[in-house]
Design a protein around this motif. Structure first.
Motif, PDB file in Angstrom:
ATOM      1  N   ASP A  83       1.204  10.750  25.915  1.00 56.96           N
ATOM      2  CA  ASP A  83       1.268  12.173  26.266  1.00 56.96           C
ATOM      3  C   ASP A  83       1.334  13.033  25.007  1.00 56.96           C
ATOM      4  O   ASP A  83       0.649  14.065  24.904  1.00 56.96           O
ATOM      5  CB  ASP A  83       2.494  12.424  27.147  1.00 56.96           C
ATOM      6  CG  ASP A  83       2.636  13.892  27.525  1.00 56.96           C
ATOM      7  OD1 ASP A  83       1.795  14.391  28.286  1.00 56.96           O
ATOM      8  OD2 ASP A  83       3.584  14.533  27.049  1.00 56.96           O
ATOM      9  N   LEU A  84       2.122  12.619  24.027  1.00 57.19           N
ATOM     10  CA  LEU A  84       2.253  13.379  22.784  1.00 57.19           C
ATOM     11  C   LEU A  84       0.949  13.368  21.989  1.00 57.19           C
ATOM     12  O   LEU A  84       0.567  14.379  21.384  1.00 57.19           O
ATOM     13  CB  LEU A  84       3.391  12.810  21.947  1.00 57.19           C
ATOM     14  CG  LEU A  84       4.799  12.960  22.542  1.00 57.19           C
ATOM     15  CD1 LEU A  84       5.809  12.164  21.724  1.00 57.19           C
ATOM     16  CD2 LEU A  84       5.214  14.416  22.636  1.00 57.19           C
ATOM     17  N   ARG A 106      -1.277  15.917  23.345  1.00 59.98           N
ATOM     18  CA  ARG A 106      -0.875  17.263  22.918  1.00 59.98           C
ATOM     19  C   ARG A 106      -1.372  17.541  21.493  1.00 59.98           C
ATOM     20  O   ARG A 106      -1.783  18.659  21.175  1.00 59.98           O
ATOM     21  CB  ARG A 106       0.652  17.410  22.960  1.00 59.98           C
ATOM     22  CG  ARG A 106       1.273  17.323  24.333  1.00 59.98           C
ATOM     23  CD  ARG A 106       2.691  17.841  24.295  1.00 59.98           C
ATOM     24  NE  ARG A 106       3.500  17.319  25.386  1.00 59.98           N
ATOM     25  CZ  ARG A 106       4.738  17.714  25.646  1.00 59.98           C
ATOM     26  NH1 ARG A 106       5.303  18.645  24.874  1.00 59.98           N
ATOM     27  NH2 ARG A 106       5.419  17.196  26.643  1.00 59.98           N
ATOM     28  N   PRO A 159      -6.032  17.415  22.036  1.00 58.34           N
ATOM     29  CA  PRO A 159      -6.365  17.619  23.454  1.00 58.34           C
ATOM     30  C   PRO A 159      -7.720  17.073  23.883  1.00 58.34           C
ATOM     31  O   PRO A 159      -7.943  16.870  25.084  1.00 58.34           O
ATOM     32  CB  PRO A 159      -6.320  19.144  23.607  1.00 58.34           C
ATOM     33  CG  PRO A 159      -5.437  19.618  22.499  1.00 58.34           C
ATOM     34  CD  PRO A 159      -5.713  18.689  21.362  1.00 58.34           C
ATOM     35  N   PHE A 188       6.122  21.624  18.825  1.00 57.62           N
ATOM     36  CA  PHE A 188       6.779  21.068  20.008  1.00 57.62           C
ATOM     37  C   PHE A 188       8.047  21.854  20.291  1.00 57.62           C
ATOM     38  O   PHE A 188       8.620  22.485  19.389  1.00 57.62           O
ATOM     39  CB  PHE A 188       7.121  19.590  19.777  1.00 57.62           C
ATOM     40  CG  PHE A 188       5.923  18.687  19.732  1.00 57.62           C
ATOM     41  CD1 PHE A 188       5.406  18.125  20.902  1.00 57.62           C
ATOM     42  CD2 PHE A 188       5.292  18.402  18.528  1.00 57.62           C
ATOM     43  CE1 PHE A 188       4.293  17.313  20.862  1.00 57.62           C
ATOM     44  CE2 PHE A 188       4.176  17.587  18.481  1.00 57.62           C
ATOM     45  CZ  PHE A 188       3.673  17.039  19.651  1.00 57.62           C
TER      46      PHE A 188
END
Length: 204
Positions: free
Chosen positions: A66-67, A70, A73, A170
């Motif tokens: 998931d990171l 981010r 993308p 973040f």
């Protein structure tokens, strides 16, 4: 002359019935159900984390994927799958903390590399990860380690920044809560199958 002793056993039997040779792993003996089962039962930080459950490697892998998305993308599904599987060898060799890896040396890394190559080939990924994907994975892994350290493993923020760097772009917290073994296994498998379908669409 006394009989020669048998060589030490270098394979592990999996719950799927496969027998995986750790020194010469075959992609044919790698099953995602075994990986998910194992990673959901391996604790990060040697289990030294807050919460009712250990923070598993399975949950860590889902978080790192998931990171990575981010951070990048437009990351292609096959490379998202590569990131998800970045710690997959730990389903048989466990999660050895970095200080101990440094003590053990190259032998551990050699076994880990052979397992990684077999896992990647099993799931239609390059045996050797492209340098830019390995670097992205490392960046996401460090971001994950920072938040795990300060939210779960009792590190002060300054200490975590010194070890893992300060995550940029973040939020202050990710509010990590360790999943149960069953949830970690199920969510890792769900993410794997979703990415595998996207990475290898069926040709009509």
């Amino acid at each position: 002359m006394p009989p020669r002793s048998a060589p030490p056993r270098a394979w592990q039997r999996m719950l799927s019935g496969r027998r995986l040779d750790l020194l010469d792993p075959s992609p044919l003996d790698v099953e995602i159900v075994d990986i998910a089962h194992g990673l959901a039962r391996v604790a990060r930080w040697n289990g030294q984390t807050h919460g009712d459950h250990a923070f598993s490697v399975a949950q860590h892998c889902v978080l790192v994927e998931d990171l990575a998305l981010r951070l990048e993308p437009t990351l292609a599904p096959k490379y998202r799958l590569t990131v998800l599987l970045h710690d997959a060898p730990e389903y048989v060799i466990g999660d050895m903390i970095s200080p101990f890896k440094a003590v053990v040396g190259g032998g551990y890394k050699a076994v880990e590399s052979r397992l990684e190559a077999a896992i990647h080939l099993r799931f239609g990924l390059p045996a050797t990860v492209p340098a830019e994907i390995r670097q992205l994975t490392k960046r996401a892994d460090h971001v994950s380690a920072y938040f795990e350290a300060v939210e779960l493993a009792g590190f002060a923020r300054d200490e975590a920044v010194k070890l893992f760097g300060r995550p940029r772009g973040f939020p202050e917290r990710l509010d990590l809560v360790p999943w149960s073994t069953a949830e970690a296994q199920a969510r890792f498998l769900e993410r794997f199958h979703s990415l595998d379908r996207a990475a290898h669409p069926t040709v009509a």
